[in-house]
Design a protein around this motif. Structure first.
Motif, mmCIF file in Angstrom:
data_model
loop_
_atom_site.group_PDB
_atom_site.id
_atom_site.type_symbol
_atom_site.label_atom_id
_atom_site.label_comp_id
_atom_site.label_asym_id
_atom_site.label_seq_id
_atom_site.Cartn_x
_atom_site.Cartn_y
_atom_site.Cartn_z
ATOM 1 N N TYR A 56 0.850 -1.174 0.000
ATOM 2 C CA TYR A 56 0.000 0.000 0.000
ATOM 3 C C TYR A 56 0.893 1.234 0.000
ATOM 4 N N PHE A 91 0.719 5.593 0.582
ATOM 5 C CA PHE A 91 -0.076 6.629 1.231
ATOM 6 C C PHE A 91 0.571 7.998 1.043
ATOM 7 N N LEU A 126 -4.369 11.295 7.001
ATOM 8 C CA LEU A 126 -4.288 10.504 5.772
ATOM 9 C C LEU A 126 -5.002 11.242 4.652
ATOM 10 N N ARG A 149 -4.848 6.944 -0.313
ATOM 11 C CA ARG A 149 -4.285 5.605 -0.166
ATOM 12 C C ARG A 149 -4.419 4.868 -1.491
ATOM 13 N N PRO A 159 -6.181 1.609 7.129
ATOM 14 C CA PRO A 159 -5.386 2.827 7.358
ATOM 15 C C PRO A 159 -5.165 3.112 8.830
#
Lengths: 114, 113
Positions: A33, A35, A47, A50, B101
């Motif tokens: 992943y 970010f 955040l 993503r 996340p």
């Protein structure tokens, strides 16, 4: 070893203009992943966007979009219609599938010029 | 929107003393993390915690450090016998699942004198 590199320590953009922040990474993993985190002067890490490596389609969140080039191991962030509130430190980050840790780049400080 | 909260925002401690940094993760999250950022350097992973035990830790996380979830809401990082090089911003994070996340708190700035 997995690494994340942000080659632009600082950038400036005029309000309402578009800016692109660069990020490259190195990994031998196929599943991971990516970010982008934003850290305004208030310090909280937020955040922004993503991206899953298995997805070919670039992630988009309102004015924020990425250009994910898996073969080139590149993951840039585009901010459209820049606003004063976008001024912050932006961190590019990576996490391998199954890993807990996020690996961060050194950050790019973005200034918005009124 | 729920947030990760960290206290104190700034901690000043004499070298050699013990310090406890506190975090309240988001209430329905199951995974908890500590990161640190030495001034001018990258944010670095320290440790992750799940199901009341450490699930992953970095080389930085040596015997000087420990983590604990003393009750249903707090998640603490203890640093024993602090050194000057422990001065940094310490971030707590939490996530609902392992691949989801991570949400970060505002950080605690630790200054060792």
């Amino acid at each position: 070893a997995q690494t994340v590199t942000q080659s632009q320590p600082e950038m400036s953009v005029q309000e309402a203009e578009t800016v692109t922040l660069s990020c490259t990474y190195d990994t031998s993993e196929s599943d991971y992943y990516l970010f982008w985190y934003k850290q305004p002067p208030s310090r909280q890490m937020i955040l922004v966007i993503r991206q899953e490596a298995y997805k070919q389609q670039n992630a988009t969140e309102n004015r924020f979009s990425v250009n994910f080039q898996k073969a080139a191991k590149s993951f840039s962030l585009k901010i459209s219609d820049s606003q004063l509130g976008d001024a912050a430190m932006y961190f590019c980050a990576y996490r391998a599938e199954g890993d807990d840790k996020i690996i961060f780049g050194k950050g790019t400080r973005l200034h918005i010029l009124p | 929107e729920p947030e990760v909260t960290q206290t104190p925002s700034h901690q000043v401690t004499q070298m050699g003393q013990e310090v406890i940094l506190r975090c309240v993760p988001i209430s329905n999250h199951l995974y908890f993390y500590w990161y640190r950022q030495i001034l001018g350097q990258k944010v670095e992973f320290l440790v992750s915690f799940y199901n009341n035990e450490i699930s992953e830790k970095s080389e930085i996380f040596d015997d000087q450090f420990s983590v604990e979830r003393p009750d249903g809401s707090n998640f603490t990082l203890k640093i024993r016998s602090t050194k000057l090089e422990d001065s940094a911003m310490y971030f707590c994070a939490s996530s609902p699942g392992g691949n989801q996340p991570q949400h970060f708190g505002d950080g605690t700035r630790l200054s060792i004198l």
